[in-house]
Design an enzyme around this catalytic site. Structure first.
Site, short mmCIF file in Angstrom:
data_model
loop_
_atom_site.label_atom_id
_atom_site.label_comp_id
_atom_site.label_asym_id
_atom_site.label_seq_id
_atom_site.Cartn_x
_atom_site.Cartn_y
_atom_site.Cartn_z
N GLY A 219 18.50 15.93 85.19
CA GLY A 219 19.39 16.61 85.86
C GLY A 219 19.11 18.08 85.35
N GLY A 220 18.15 18.20 84.80
CA GLY A 220 17.88 19.76 84.31
C GLY A 220 19.00 20.51 83.30
N SER B 99 13.80 12.76 82.23
CA SER B 99 13.72 14.36 82.54
C SER B 99 14.47 15.15 81.26
CB SER B 99 14.49 14.64 83.76
OG SER B 99 14.15 15.91 84.14
N ALA B 100 15.58 15.80 81.40
CA ALA B 100 16.36 16.41 80.67
C ALA B 100 17.08 15.70 79.61
CB ALA B 100 17.45 17.26 80.99
N ASP C 230 3.84 14.49 88.91
CA ASP C 230 4.80 15.37 88.31
C ASP C 230 4.49 16.68 88.01
OD1 ASP C 230 7.00 16.61 86.72
OD2 ASP C 230 7.41 14.52 85.77
N HIS D 195 8.34 13.11 89.89
CA HIS D 195 9.30 13.38 88.60
C HIS D 195 10.45 12.57 88.67
CE1 HIS D 195 10.94 15.31 85.18
NE2 HIS D 195 11.97 15.51 85.81
#
Length: 324
Positions: free
Chosen positions: A90-91, A167-168, A273, A302
């Protein structure tokens, strides 16, 4: 921080998913549905049962435990299950451990890998900039190692722990893994055997070819990517900060310790991605540093396995091969 509520994003057709308010707060314009934990695990008929455990009430951090039902039903606790400590994506700004796609993904992993999964809910930026998420990640590990929680004592093999993130969350798992290498004895009996970095979220000042090629990617457009780093990094830091770019200066000075401990790393990514060039470079850097590294590169966008569950099978197989 720019005063404009669009954060001066350099793209006329990009609409940010988070905006700043005049009072200094932020509004997230997209909220995914959330899923509660099992209301009564002992009565559940699902193959995986769950419960939520508070970690730090002051920071309002907690985690959700996923336990294969067959372990709860078994009268024997001699064959304990490996542990995956998972950090959601979620960045650094969006989602939680209760978000439906995160919850469903953890259910799948727990069931198909026959493992206990702990999904950590950490503090989000920009209200809590990095390294807050890293601090929460390592605090959760200490909590797990000292916990008297029944499911952890009875069913969990703390000596077979893997840190994983999407991701994050992959970025967080990497940073938490480095910190854990410095705290090996303090974390006992928890023993981290490997890192599973699923589409890890890394950045840098210099644009890569894949970022420029997919500047308007629907999942991770370049302006949105820039904005998430702007809001999550320490104030004044650029994208070559060590939290963003693990390749800056050719990496951490801790790789000798990582090798000595024997920590292995699985890097998974997809060629669709925008971050693929960074992920490939990261895996190569680990190999050059002598870190036991496995790379699993496929096709897709991604974090595709969370978006299209049919794509999760090959990922689960790669994780299983890595863990066992």
């Amino acid at each position: 921080m720019p005063e404009s509520n669009t954060m001066d994003i350099p793209s006329s057709d990009y609409q940010p998913l988070i905006v700043s308010n005049p009072d200094g707060t932020y509004t997230r314009l997209v909220q995914l549905p959330t899923v509660p934990a099992s209301p009564d695990p002992n009565k559940s008929t699902y193959p995986v049962v769950t419960k939520d455990i508070p970690v730090n009430p002051t920071n309002r951090t907690w985690f959700r435990i996923y336990l294969p039902r067959r372990a709860l039903d078994s009268s024997s606790t001699t064959n304990k299950l490996p542990l995956i400590v998972y950090y959601h994506g979620g960045g650094f700004i969006f989602l939680s451990a209760a978000s439906n796609m995160v919850h469903d993904f953890c259910l799948t992993m727990s069931e198909q890998l026959d493992a206990i999964v702990i999904s950590v809910d950490y503090r989000l930026a920009p209200e809590n900039r990095l390294p807050a998420a890293y601090e929460d990640a390592i605090e959760a590990l200490h909590f797990i190692s000292n916990s008297e929680e029944d499911w952890l004592r009875k069913f969990t093999d703390l000596s077979s722990c893997f840190l994983m993130g999407t991701s994050a969350g992959g970025n967080i798992a990497y940073q938490a893994g480095l910190r854990a290498c410095e705290q090996v004895h303090k974390l006992e009996p928890l023993k981290i055997k490997g890192l599973i970095l699923h589409h890890p979220y890394f950045g840098g000042l210099e644009r890569t070819a894949s970022e420029l090629k997919m500047v308007k990617d629907p999942i991770l457009p370049l302006p949105g990517n820039d904005l998430m780093w702007e809001l999550s990094l320490p104030v004044g830091a650029d994208r070559d900060h060590k939290y963003s770019n693990p390749m800056a200066g050719r990496g951490s000075n801790m790789f000798e310790l990582v090798r000595a401990i024997g920590l292995r790393v699985l890097v998974t990514a997809c060629h669709g991605d925008p971050l693929i060039d960074r992920q490939v470079e990261f895996a190569k850097m680990l190999e050059e540093k002598g870190v036991g590294t496995v790379a699993h590169f496929g096709e897709g966008c991604h974090s595709v396995e969370l978006i299209d569950r049919s794509k999760a099978e090959s990922l689960v197989l790669a994780i299983k091969d890595f863990m066992f």
